[in-house]
Design a protein around this motif. Structure first.
Motif, PDB file in Angstrom:
ATOM      1  N   ILE A 156      47.710  21.806   8.429  1.00 15.87           N
ATOM      2  CA  ILE A 156      49.083  22.205   8.101  1.00 15.87           C
ATOM      3  C   ILE A 156      50.078  21.593   9.078  1.00 15.87           C
ATOM      4  O   ILE A 156      51.105  21.021   8.666  1.00 15.87           O
ATOM      5  N   TYR A 160      52.867  18.653   8.332  1.00 15.85           N
ATOM      6  CA  TYR A 160      54.274  18.927   8.612  1.00 15.85           C
ATOM      7  C   TYR A 160      54.897  17.798   9.429  1.00 15.85           C
ATOM      8  O   TYR A 160      55.991  17.326   9.125  1.00 15.85           O
ATOM      9  N   TYR A 167      57.525  20.318   4.076  1.00 21.09           N
ATOM     10  CA  TYR A 167      57.674  21.620   4.741  1.00 21.09           C
ATOM     11  C   TYR A 167      57.472  22.799   3.788  1.00 21.09           C
ATOM     12  O   TYR A 167      56.941  23.833   4.192  1.00 21.09           O
ATOM     13  N   CYS A 170      53.779  23.190   3.346  1.00 18.88           N
ATOM     14  CA  CYS A 170      53.221  23.693   4.608  1.00 18.88           C
ATOM     15  C   CYS A 170      53.575  25.165   4.800  1.00 18.88           C
ATOM     16  O   CYS A 170      52.765  25.944   5.311  1.00 18.88           O
ATOM     17  N   SER A 174      50.844  28.093   5.160  1.00 12.68           N
ATOM     18  CA  SER A 174      50.799  28.982   6.325  1.00 12.68           C
ATOM     19  C   SER A 174      50.956  30.448   5.915  1.00 12.68           C
ATOM     20  O   SER A 174      50.294  31.331   6.467  1.00 12.68           O
TER      21      SER A 174
END
Length: 194
Positions: A156, A160, A167, A170, A174
């Motif tokens: 991740i 990024y 983003y 990502c 996350s």
């Protein structure tokens, strides 16, 4: 439906002499897992297609599933409840991850991954109510959980920094890791038992 399909298939492979009668229950349980997973994944992808969020759903399912296999977590008592909870969570995470502005994404991703790592270190793995891990298995899955979270953090964060335009993906990844990590909390298990 899942139980019926699993029962029919398990009985057919028993009748064909492929498995022994004492292994019937093991194969029946394994088939339940396979059939329910296939139905759940197709159902979730169908929902994602309806909302035009297939890439985001694949990210959620991959990240969440990879951690879930290794760390365990909260289990609901019916397949339908599990499907509904997973579908709602997936759509919420996709919406939340897609709504994070680019200037906040690094902080959200960092905090989500840090909390996830700490929860995995503290609580993983969590037993499945249908199958308790032996002490040896617990050690194996603990190591696998730590490796899994570490690999996901690396992927991740690398994605990024390689391309900031990723983003949103990502962020979804996350938040998916964070969601799975939260299912490890003892509070989640207590809520289910009550």
């Amino acid at each position: 439906m899942i139980d019926d399909i699993s029962g029919i298939v398990a009985q057919k492979i028993l009748d064909a002499g492929i498995i022994r009668s004492e292994d019937h229950d093991i194969y029946y349980y394994g088939l339940q897992l396979v059939v329910s997973t296939i139905i759940k994944v197709f159902g979730l992808i169908f929902i994602a297609v309806l909302f035009k969020k297939v890439i985001e759903a694949v990210i959620f399912l991959t990240v969440f599933g990879f951690m879930r296999i290794n760390a365990g977590g909260l289990h609901l008592d019916t397949y339908m409840k599990c499907f509904i909870a997973t579908a709602a969570s997936m759509m919420l995470i996709i919406w939340a991850g897609s709504s994070i502005p680019s200037y906040l994404s690094f902080y959200i991703i960092s905090v989500a991954l840090a909390i996830s790592f700490l929860l995995i270190i503290r609580y993983a793995p969590v037993d499945n109510p249908n199958r308790t891990l032996s002490k040896r298995e617990h050690g194996i899955y603990r190591k696998r959980s730590i490796y899994a979270i570490t690999i996901q953090i690396i992927i991740i964060v690398t994605a990024y920094f390689i391309n900031i335009k990723l983003y949103r993906y990502c962020s979804i990844a996350s938040l998916s890791v964070l969601f799975e990590s939260l299912t490890l909390l003892p509070l989640a298990s207590r809520c289910r038992q009550e």
